[in-house]
Design an enzyme around this catalytic site. Structure first.
Site: not given
Ligand SMILES: O=Nc1c(NC[C@H](O)[C@H](O)[C@H](O)CO)[nH]c(=O)[nH]c1=O
Length: 167
Positions: A95-96, A98, A137, A30, A92, A64
């Site tokens: 808007s939620t 998450h 960063r 990501w 990063i 992550s």
């Molecule tokens: O949502 N944003 C991000 C994200 N979501 C995916 C999550 O880590 C995982 O891969 C899935 O939920 C599947 O398990 N993962 C990131 O590394 N950076 C983000 O900014």
């Protein structure tokens, strides 16, 4: 007003001889341009501290949230065990909520893997509210001051903690 030097005060490079250490870097896909800059910062720092290129293993995962499981799984598959692991990801804020849930789960998970497996696992996950914060960063900032590549700090931390763990 800042009254002191913020950020990591590294040991002098002479104190960190990484020769012979085996280091795993797990990174996400990501926000990849930022992740790749952080990865290169960590990798080049390890090399500058005498970790040989053949002793650096690089693996990728989707995001992550997958970092703790991958770190644990790859540590358990390694023989001899890795001397240190660096987990690199970039979160990063969207808007939620998450972001908050992943950031908390990932940081708790990465800490737990290190403690449970007895292998230092460096927390290399940027948790940024804006893209500019993440770019700065990874020393990809748009302004005159490009920022500081935190991957360098993580490479230093990996060598320092691996040596501490060896006793
Ligand atoms: O949502 N944003 C991000 C994200 N979501 C995916 C999550 O880590 C995982 O891969 C899935 O939920 C599947 O398990 N993962 C990131 O590394 N950076 C983000 O900014």
């Amino acid at each position: 007003v800042q009254h002191f030097e913020k950020g990591l005060v590294p040991l002098d490079a002479g104190a960190l001889n990484g020769s012979g250490l085996r280091v795993l870097i797990v990174h996400t896909r990501w926000n990849l341009p930022i992740v790749e800059a952080l990865l290169e910062g960590a990798r080049s720092t390890l090399t500058s501290l005498n970790v040989s290129a053949s002793d650096i293993t690089i693996k990728s995962v989707p995001g992550s949230y997958e970092l703790p499981f991958a770190a644990q799984s790859l540590i358990r598959q390694s023989s001899p065990k890795y001397d240190a692991v660096i987990c690199i990801g970039v979160l990063i804020k969207g808007s939620t909520m998450h972001f908050e849930y992943i950031a908390d789960a990932t940081s708790q998970g990465i800490m737990r893997v290190g403690l449970d497996e007895g292998v230092p696992v460096v927390f290399g996950v940027l948790t940024c509210l804006t893209e500019d914060q993440a770019l700065e960063r990874a020393a990809l900032g748009k302004g005159a001051d490009k920022g500081h590549n935190h991957g360098v700090d993580w490479g230093q931390a990996a060598v320092e903690m691996a040596l501490l763990n060896k006793g």
